[in-house]
Design an enzyme around this catalytic site. Structure first.
Site, PDB file in Angstrom:
ATOM      1  N   CYS A 118     -14.292  24.733   6.473  1.00  0.00           N
ATOM      2  CA  CYS A 118     -15.068  24.020   6.527  1.00  0.00           C
ATOM      3  C   CYS A 118     -16.580  24.336   6.322  1.00  0.00           C
ATOM      4  CB  CYS A 118     -15.260  22.579   7.511  1.00  0.00           C
ATOM      5  SG  CYS A 118     -14.046  21.820   8.230  1.00  0.00           S
ATOM      6  N   HIS A 260     -21.173  18.448   5.496  1.00  0.00           N
ATOM      7  CA  HIS A 260     -19.692  18.516   4.699  1.00  0.00           C
ATOM      8  C   HIS A 260     -19.368  17.287   5.453  1.00  0.00           C
ATOM      9  CE1 HIS A 260     -15.853  19.304   5.701  1.00  0.00           C
ATOM     10  NE2 HIS A 260     -16.217  19.336   7.627  1.00  0.00           N
ATOM     11  N   ASN A 290     -12.027  14.168   4.445  1.00  0.00           N
ATOM     12  CA  ASN A 290     -12.472  15.454   4.677  1.00  0.00           C
ATOM     13  C   ASN A 290     -11.881  16.261   4.178  1.00  0.00           C
ATOM     14  OD1 ASN A 290     -12.848  18.300   5.825  1.00  0.00           O
ATOM     15  ND2 ASN A 290     -12.913  17.267   8.336  1.00  0.00           N
TER      16      ASN A 290
END
Ligand code: UT7
Length: 333
Positions: A118, A260, A290
């Site tokens: 990520c 993020h 996500n």
């Protein structure tokens, strides 16, 4: 600053690509012991995009990359380097970036992947920034692209509800050091001691692919959600603070925070610690979930195209991901 910092890395173009297929929380209610209310309340996610059979990390990356090249006004042959941040690559090797290079027909460029999950896009940005600052390259395409839907266990309600697919790209150009615009800083970190928090435990290179690991679902994402949540809040906050101090900035001078998109509650907790209003935090987790390494460049592209980023604005990026990895960046537009 040292003598090698002759130039500056400037964002010249952005692009994003999201698969058409939408999977809503209501759809998930049909196959899992979950509810729309639980997912929305605990994560902020309402729906996510799912790649079609024809779409892979490289295909989506190439779509996003093409848009960024058009936006930046350069031809693929002018690229010196393509970096793809992905944790769901097309195959073990060659790199996804090599497939993107082929798809774009970017003859003459080098191409490779970065694996920081990520945080991958901020790691890619940091690497590209160094090449541009020292004058090694003129044009670099960095892309975050993920097909998380292929590496989640669709029977595990604690992980599969979180993730989505998509790609985002930035075209970076070499600018003059005197230019007040561009990447003002990047800070990246890793802590391998926390590798168990989120991982795909099946080790292709470690144990080979074997039936026992397939049956134990070891080739899918495994996450200690709660522990990850706490670490994510702490690390994202501290690395953003470090970026502010490095640039002698306060959050009051930052027009937009583009984090993020891990979880709405993680981002809210970070904003609260930074005493930063949520109205100035860019969020699209409700639409896409996500998307791991793709979430920040997708956010940047949407923020630019919707007018939330204006010339002269300062944006801060922040991410935490498996590894553990974490990082931040400051961009003046
Ligand atoms: O991108 C960076 C990497 N990932 C992250 O940053 C994710 C970080 N973690 C999270 O976002 C959250 O920890 C989750 C959303 C994954 C989970 O939320 P939580 O508030 O930490 O819940 P929990 O894991 O503490 O679970 C609470 C309860 C459990 O039930 P019991 O043991 O209390 O009976 C879970 O079994 O919620 C249950 N649960 C669910 N219930 C309905 C877990 N997933 C679900 C679900 N629907 N989908």
């Amino acid at each position: 600053m040292n003598d090698y910092n002759t130039f500056r890395a400037v964002v010249a173009g952005t692009g994003a690509y999201l698969p058409e297929k939408i999977l809503t929380n209501q759809d998930l209610e049909k196959s899992l012991d979950t509810t729309d209310a639980w997912i929305t309340e605990r994560t902020g996610i309402r729906e996510r995009r799912i790649a079609s059979e024809e779409e892979s990390a490289s295909i989506m990356a190439a779509h996003a990359g093409k848009i960024a090249l058009v936006d930046g006004g350069i031809d693929p042959e002018e690229l010196d380097l393509i970096i793809v941040a992905t944790s769901s690559p097309d195959v073990l090797f060659p790199s996804t970036a090599c497939f993107v290079q082929k798809e774009l027909n970017a003859v003459g460029s080098a191409a490779y992947d970065i694996s920081a999950v990520c945080s991958g896009f901020i790691f890619a940005l940091s690497v590209a920034e160094q090449y541009l600052k020292v004058g090694r390259y003129k044009n670099i395409l960095i892309i975050g692209s993920e097909v998380n839907s292929r590496i989640v266990d669709w029977t595990d309600r604690s992980t599969c509800i979180l993730f989505g697919d998509g790609a985002g790209a930035l075209l970076l150009k070499r600018g003059e050091q005197e230019s007040p615009l561009g990447i003002l800083s990047t800070h990246i970190y890793s802590d391998g001691n926390l590798s168990d928090l989120i991982c795909v435990p099946g080790g292709i290179g470690r144990t080979g692919i074997n039936k026992q690991d397939i049956d134990a679902k070891k080739y899918f994402i495994n996450m200690s959600g709660n522990a990850t949540f706490k670490v994510a809040v702490k690390r994202m906050t501290s690395v953003i603070r470090e970026a502010l101090e490095f640039n002698h900035l306060s959050m009051g001078e930052v027009e937009l925070l583009i984090p993020h998109q891990a979880n709405q509650r993680i981002v809210s907790a970070v904003a609260e610690r930074l005493q930063y209003p949520m109205e100035k935090v860019f969020m699209n987790i409700h639409k896409y979930g996500n998307t791991s390494g793709a979430s920040i460049p997708i956010g940047i592209d949407e923020a630019k195209r919707s007018g939330r980023i204006q010339e002269g604005d300062i944006s801060v990026l922040g991410a935490v991901g498996a590894g553990l990895t974490w990082g931040s960046a400051v961009i003046k537009w």
